[in-house]
Design an enzyme around this catalytic site. Structure first.
Site, PDB file in Angstrom:
ATOM      1  N   THR A   3      57.777  42.130  17.954  1.00  0.00           N
ATOM      2  CA  THR A   3      57.747  43.479  18.514  1.00  0.00           C
ATOM      3  C   THR A   3      59.117  44.119  18.356  1.00  0.00           C
ATOM      4  O   THR A   3      60.147  43.475  18.531  1.00  0.00           O
ATOM      5  CB  THR A   3      57.351  43.439  20.002  1.00  0.00           C
ATOM      6  OG1 THR A   3      56.064  42.839  20.120  1.00  0.00           O
ATOM      7  CG2 THR A   3      57.290  44.848  20.584  1.00  0.00           C
ATOM      8  N   LEU A  10      61.080  41.579  24.641  1.00  0.00           N
ATOM      9  CA  LEU A  10      60.185  42.040  23.592  1.00  0.00           C
ATOM     10  C   LEU A  10      59.889  40.827  22.711  1.00  0.00           C
ATOM     11  O   LEU A  10      60.797  40.060  22.386  1.00  0.00           O
ATOM     12  CB  LEU A  10      60.818  43.144  22.741  1.00  0.00           C
ATOM     13  CG  LEU A  10      60.984  44.524  23.378  1.00  0.00           C
ATOM     14  CD1 LEU A  10      61.643  45.478  22.394  1.00  0.00           C
ATOM     15  CD2 LEU A  10      59.649  45.080  23.836  1.00  0.00           C
ATOM     16  N   ASP A  11      58.631  40.657  22.328  1.00  0.00           N
ATOM     17  CA  ASP A  11      58.254  39.532  21.490  1.00  0.00           C
ATOM     18  C   ASP A  11      59.037  39.524  20.179  1.00  0.00           C
ATOM     19  O   ASP A  11      59.540  40.560  19.726  1.00  0.00           O
ATOM     20  CB  ASP A  11      56.756  39.577  21.163  1.00  0.00           C
ATOM     21  CG  ASP A  11      55.886  39.368  22.388  1.00  0.00           C
ATOM     22  OD1 ASP A  11      56.395  38.828  23.387  1.00  0.00           O
ATOM     23  OD2 ASP A  11      54.699  39.744  22.337  1.00  0.00           O
ATOM     24  N   TYR A  12      59.069  38.381  19.540  1.00  0.00           N
ATOM     25  CA  TYR A  12      59.735  38.205  18.241  1.00  0.00           C
ATOM     26  C   TYR A  12      59.244  39.247  17.234  1.00  0.00           C
ATOM     27  O   TYR A  12      60.030  39.824  16.482  1.00  0.00           O
ATOM     28  CB  TYR A  12      59.443  36.790  17.737  1.00  0.00           C
ATOM     29  CG  TYR A  12      60.070  36.428  16.414  1.00  0.00           C
ATOM     30  CD1 TYR A  12      61.426  36.106  16.330  1.00  0.00           C
ATOM     31  CD2 TYR A  12      59.312  36.382  15.247  1.00  0.00           C
ATOM     32  CE1 TYR A  12      62.004  35.757  15.120  1.00  0.00           C
ATOM     33  CE2 TYR A  12      59.881  36.039  14.033  1.00  0.00           C
ATOM     34  CZ  TYR A  12      61.226  35.724  13.977  1.00  0.00           C
ATOM     35  OH  TYR A  12      61.802  35.381  12.773  1.00  0.00           O
TER      36      TYR A  12
END
Length: 254
Positions: A107, A103-105
């Site tokens: 997100t 998961l993105d930073y």
């Protein structure tokens, strides 16, 4: 006999890809002999397998569901000193586990972690089409035609996306934003954000609410729990293209 990289991944050393890199770099020995052949096989119950001189041991399989906050790196370490997933797990989880995908930073939401390399590989491989559902809050309210584009597939710089499921979850009466429920079956880098950018509705907030049919339930942000056997089986079924439901009397471990 099993492939060496599979044995290492199952032992929780690292992801299968990382284990292949360790083998190719000459860091793995079998019965004191360096092995660099990726097709090499061994018997973990008989052979002495070591990584950088340290014998591996078979670890109990562990499956963790984590509600990742925004601003946390989906890695176990970060050279820049930023907050990582490991920071939230280290007090309770002694075994080495690794994120299933990323998961993105910026997100938040549902993240799975495990030391079961086989299952992690199946869950993240594009050919298995494992569903992941997000709530994306975007600027302004997309028209129905825009949602149809998401459903059919969006052309990105790395090719067309597979058909997705998209519907309105919440709409601001003043039209300043909308939250869209989007289900995809791929795992490209920043895919959801790029899909909405392609229809000119940048993402303001992104949260993953479901992975392979598992949901966060009442799990608070920054908290984690072990999966039940029924939930683990649900993941295996999803990786094999089988839709199942977790029995309602299955209580999660805390």
């Amino acid at each position: 006999m099993e492939r060496l990289q599979k044995i290492l991944a199952n032992a929780g050393i690292a992801s299968r890809r990382k284990c292949e890199e360790l083998i190719a770099a000459g860091h793995v020995t079998v019965n004191d002999k360096v092995v660099t052949e990726l097709g090499a096989k061994a018997d973990p119950n008989v052979d002495v397998i070591a990584v950088k001189g340290r014998p591996i041991k078979r670890e109990n399989k562990l499956y963790i569901l984590f509600n990742k906050p925004k601003g946390v790196i989906t890695t176990m370490t970060d050279p820049k000193g930023r907050s990582t997933v490991h920071d939230y797990l280290k007090k309770d989880i002694k075994e080495r586990v690794y994120p299933v995908g990323r998961l993105d930073y910026d997100t938040e939401g549902l993240l799975l972690l495990t030391n079961d390399g086989d299952l992690a590989h199946m869950l993240t491989h594009p050919k298995h089409h494992v569903p992941k559902t997000y709530h994306a809050t975007v600027e302004r309210v997309p028209h129905g035609n825009d949602l149809e584009k998401l459903k059919r597939g969006i052309k990105l710089e790395d090719g067309m996306t597979a058909p997705a499921e998209a519907e309105y979850h919440d709409v601001d009466p003043d039209g300043k934003y909308a939250t869209i429920s989007l289900t995809i079956r791929e795992g490209r880098n920043r895919q959801v954000r790029r899909m909405f950018e392609a229809i000119h509705h940048p993402v303001i907030r992104l949260k993953r609410i479901s992975f392979a049919g598992l949901t966060l339930g009442g799990l608070q942000r920054g908290k984690h729990r072990k999966l039940t056997p029924a939930e683990v089986q649900k993941l295996r079924d999803a990786a094999n293209g089988i839709e199942t439901a977790v029995e309602p009397d299955s209580e999660p471990e805390h």
